[in-house]
Design an enzyme around this catalytic site. Structure first.
Site, PDB file in Angstrom:
ATOM      1  N   ASP A   1     -32.598 -43.293 -29.516  1.00 20.93           N
ATOM      2  CA  ASP A   1     -31.978 -41.953 -29.703  1.00 20.93           C
ATOM      3  C   ASP A   1     -32.033 -41.075 -28.684  1.00 20.93           C
ATOM      4  O   ASP A   1     -32.705 -41.291 -27.754  1.00 20.93           O
ATOM      5  CB  ASP A   1     -32.760 -41.291 -31.159  1.00 20.93           C
ATOM      6  CG  ASP A   1     -31.726 -40.436 -31.882  1.00 20.93           C
ATOM      7  OD1 ASP A   1     -30.776 -40.239 -31.432  1.00 20.93           O
ATOM      8  OD2 ASP A   1     -32.463 -40.186 -32.900  1.00 20.93           O
TER       9      ASP A   1
ATOM     10  N   ASP B   1     -24.228 -39.435 -37.663  1.00 24.45           N
ATOM     11  CA  ASP B   1     -25.509 -38.808 -38.843  1.00 24.45           C
ATOM     12  C   ASP B   1     -24.837 -38.781 -40.219  1.00 24.45           C
ATOM     13  O   ASP B   1     -25.321 -38.492 -41.131  1.00 24.45           O
ATOM     14  CB  ASP B   1     -25.893 -37.731 -38.448  1.00 24.45           C
ATOM     15  CG  ASP B   1     -27.227 -37.961 -37.451  1.00 24.45           C
ATOM     16  OD1 ASP B   1     -27.556 -39.177 -37.504  1.00 24.45           O
ATOM     17  OD2 ASP B   1     -27.723 -37.036 -36.744  1.00 24.45           O
TER      18      ASP B   1
HETATM   19  C1  DGJ Z   1     -30.886 -38.388 -35.177  1.00 29.18           C
HETATM   20  C2  DGJ Z   1     -30.394 -39.974 -35.568  1.00 29.18           C
HETATM   21  O1  DGJ Z   1     -28.847 -39.823 -35.198  1.00 29.18           O
HETATM   22  C3  DGJ Z   1     -30.724 -40.275 -36.967  1.00 29.18           C
HETATM   23  O2  DGJ Z   1     -30.391 -41.187 -37.554  1.00 29.18           O
HETATM   24  C4  DGJ Z   1     -32.540 -39.875 -36.854  1.00 29.18           C
HETATM   25  O3  DGJ Z   1     -32.739 -41.137 -36.231  1.00 29.18           O
HETATM   26  C5  DGJ Z   1     -32.900 -38.744 -36.696  1.00 29.18           C
HETATM   27  N1  DGJ Z   1     -32.315 -38.535 -35.006  1.00 29.18           N
HETATM   28  C6  DGJ Z   1     -34.325 -38.827 -36.202  1.00 29.18           C
HETATM   29  O4  DGJ Z   1     -34.914 -37.810 -35.701  1.00 29.18           O
END
Ligand code: DGJ
Length: 743
Positions: free
Chosen positions: A479, A549
């Site tokens: 990430d 997300d």
């Molecule tokens: C952002 C990501 O896109 C999410 O799927 C998740 O992993 C969060 N960060 C966790 O902090």
């Protein structure tokens, strides 16, 4: 060998089954662009394609006898700043005397069977026989600088890749202020620019604008390719549709700052450029050093935007994504993020994993919150040691329990970040990207590690490697939740701060390279607050990307539709999540959520223990459906049929290369009463002379019929009003599996 070279008049013709790209060395020693488009039969001489007849303000320097020979009007391949061209150049250098006037003259060429890697950068690859590479060499005699332009044409797809390099063979350093990967002059501007724009949770929406005089551009100066503009641009003719007509596309194999622009000049020609954004870019090239630009993929289609997509997908699937993962099926995964956020312990996780296994899931992914003291997003990034309060037996033991339950185990990392509240920051405050004389901005309560420092890359390599080995990881979600502000590195020194953004991403690539070559069996999924760095550079290392997300099925139609312009759908991370949806609070059926997520790498992001028995049975069937079709989804040709940006409906499909089977999805966002009497979906890519069965029914439809008249869509009425022509509610969807009769 698809490269024809006419040595007498220095003409080069790159061609395969579908495209032709022709250029020549002009009388001033630079390259003139002659033609790029649908394949032309090779002829010994194309010099009559060169047209320069408009007398202009300044003729080419040193050219007294031919005033019409002005670089201002000529279609060029890699324009150099400083003479009679007043459009933006491909390359602009600052020499030791302060001048930026340049002059590169043709020296020669080289042809390579296959394709070589670009040092330190992700790029497409090809073995001998699969592609041919032409390298054109130029020299600036005054400054002892060697410029090389690289062109690769592939046998099996309508793509050509380009990049450039500069070598300093002189005694003095030179500053590169601008160095594009591609510059392409087309002689008219009758195009509409298509690009993908958005924001967090709304990535890669399709945008269009007609080209107008002046510069139109998309870009990122955030240190990442960004949620806001994807490093992709296409130009389509006014009447080009998804199915027919001419179009060109440009994809950047790079994950940092970029610029993609189309400059329409006063003679209605267009100059397309793509490369590292020149803003905040300055690269000092010392004696003996070389600089390589990242690569751009250029695709031409005379079969509409779907034609562009299919060629690019083929290239990315076969010549960009790691060979190990080209062949392997991607596991159906479950991720605990939306099920637990930071609030979990070993029991909760194992319970999710066990239930998921019963439903057919193959991989469990433990997301954020397993390390340091991370109970929210204010601390611990950088401290990649398990949080014993949450997981007293450690991550290795948790992995073992999940694997005992019959699932593979994967883990979330955010390797490029550091929290102010972390042991790492206490030990290495200097590892943060910041201007020491100014305060640092916060973004999600965190700062960015200085990846221009080798010791940072080494530290992360050690941490991640050790956990991969001890916890036997099969998967990593990488990430990256924050862009670069206060861009300054303490180690670069005064003269080299302009190198920070590019060196940062080179550091990220270095870590990816070291990890993926040491652990080729670990599947990496890239992520950046959802889809904030979904680009071809990342795809080289991480064969799938968390697309957004936003897991709401309706929003996902647009996100996945846009993403499909560039990225093979098997790389688009798409999960079924809980309702009400956490991003939109919308309630869609479990069916609609899965029907959308099938067209990607499939998974779940919820707690299956909270499901009813009926829902569990439905999920079991969904997973079975995905497993049945995932090989087709991986290798088939993708067609966009109905755009969510233009209507209340969306449709798309995948057709196997041999046209024996297909898998199609149709979605209607809002219900409306009194629908059309006959609602049909016109399919594409089928064999017109064969017949197909749909979802195993006895009814056979002709391939021609399904494409010309369409597949009748089932109309679902709601139970209350069965005799009235009312649709059965919002967010309807259907998937159709087509099999060729007799197969
Ligand atoms: C952002 C990501 O896109 C999410 O799927 C998740 O992993 C969060 N960060 C966790 O902090």
């Amino acid at each position: 060998m698809p490269i024809f070279i006419n040595k007498e008049n220095n003409q080069f013709h790159l061609t395969n089954k579908t495209v032709s790209y022709i250029f020549h060395v002009m009388k001033n020693g630079e390259l003139g662009q002659l033609y790029y488009g649908k394949k032309l039969n090779h002829r010994p001489d194309f010099s009559h394609f060169a047209a320069y007849h408009i007398p202009t303000a300044a003729s080419c320097h040193g050219e007294k006898t031919d005033p019409a020979f002005s670089l201002e009007t000529i279609c060029q391949e890699y324009p150099v700043y400083g003479t009679s061209d007043f459009r933006e150049p491909a390359i602009s250098l600052r020499h030791p005397n302060g001048s930026s006037v340049g002059k590169f003259e043709y020296e020669g060429f080289e042809v390579i069977d296959g394709k070589e890697r670009i040092p330190g950068l992700p790029s497409t690859f090809a073995n001998a026989g699969e592609a041919s590479t032409l390298i054109i060499v130029f020299f600036d005699k005054l400054r002892d600088l060697k410029l090389k332009l690289f062109y690769t044409i592939f046998e099996n797809t309508a793509c050509i890749t380009r990049h450039a390099s500069l070598e300093n063979e002189g005694e003095h350093p030179v500053d590169i202020e601008r160095m594009m990967s591609v510059s392409l002059d087309l002689s008219d501007h009758d195009f509409t620019m298509v690009h993908l724009a958005g924001a967090w949770s709304r990535e890669r929406h399709v945008k269009e604008r007609k080209l107008q005089t002046g510069i139109q551009s998309i870009s990122s100066i955030r240190g990442a390719s960004s949620h806001h503009h994807n490093p992709f641009m296409a130009l389509r003719r006014p009447h080009t549709t998804e199915m027919s007509g001419e179009a060109y596309s440009f994809h950047f194999v790079y994950s940092g700052n970029f610029l993609a622009q189309a400059e329409v000049d006063h003679y209605d020609a267009v100059r397309i450029q793509m490369g590292i954004h020149p803003f905040q870019f300055n690269w000092r090239l010392d004696q003996g050093e070389a600089f390589h630009t990242p690569e751009v993929v250029m695709t031409y289609s005379d079969q509409g935007l779907n034609g562009l997509t299919q060629s690019t997908h083929t290239l990315f699937r076969e010549h960009l994504i790691s060979p190990v993962w080209q062949k392997r099926e991607r596991p159906v995964l479950i991720n605990n993020w939306e099920a637990t956020y930071f609030d979990f312990n070993a029991e909760k996780i194992v319970a999710i994993a066990k239930q998921a296994k019963e439903l057919g899931v193959e991989l469990f992914v433990l997301d954020d919150g397993w390390f340091g003291k991370r109970n929210d997003d204010t601390s611990s990034l950088g401290d990649w040691l398990v949080d014993k309060n949450k997981l007293p037996d450690g991550i290795d033991a948790l992995s073992q329990s999940v694997r005992n339950a019959g699932l593979k185990f994967g883990l979330w990392f955010e390797p490029e970040m550091i929290s102010e509240k972390s042991d790492l920051f206490s030990k290495h405050p200097d590892w943060v990207i910041h201007d020491p004389e100014r305060p640092i901005s916060y973004g999600r309560n965190q700062w960015v590690l200085d990846y221009t420092r080798e010791e940072v890359v080494d530290y992360m390599f050690e941490r991640i490697s050790s956990i991969i080995e001890s916890a036997k990881l099969s998967y990593i979600k990488w990430d990256m939740n924050r862009n670069i502000t206060e861009a300054y590195s303490a180690v670069l020194g005064q003269d080299r701060q302009g190198e920070l953004f590019h060196r940062y991403i080179l550091g990220v690539y270095d870590l990816y390279e070291r990890l993926t070559s040491k652990y080729p069996d670990v599947l990496f999924e890239s992520c950046a607050g959802g889809g904030g760095r979904f680009d071809a550079g990342m795809l080289y290392y991480a064969p799938q990307a968390w697309a957004s997300d936003d897991t709401d099925a309706v929003e996902r139609l647009k996100i996945q539709y846009g993403s499909s312009f560039v990225y093979p759908i098997y790389s688009i991370g798409s999960h079924v999540s809980d309702i009400p949806n956490h991003q939109t609070l919308r309630r869609t059926s479990l069916k609609a959520r899965a029907d959308t997520a099938y067209f990607g790498t499939f998974g779940y992001e919820l707690d299956p223990n909270k499901m009813s028995e009926e829902e569990k049975t439905e999920v079991k069937n969904q997973i079975e459906t995905y497993k049945t079709h995932r090989s087709l989804i991986k290798t088939g040709d993708f067609y966009r049929l109905i755009s969510p940006f233009a209507s209340n409906e969306t449709a798309w499909m995948v057709v196997s290369k041999d046209q024996t089977e297909a898998f199609a999805g149709w979605y209607q966002v809002l219900a409306a009463p009194s629908p059309k009497k006959i609602n049909v979906l016109k399919l594409a890519g089928l064999d017109a002379f064969s017949t197909y069965h749909v979802n195993g029914s006895d009814q056979a439809y002709g391939g021609d019929e399904l494409m010309q008249r369409g597949l009748p869509l089932p109309v679902e009425y709601n139970g209350v009003n069965k005799n009235q022509a009312e649709r059965g509610g919002d967010f309807q969807s259907n998937v159709f599996h087509l099999t060729k009769k007799g197969d």
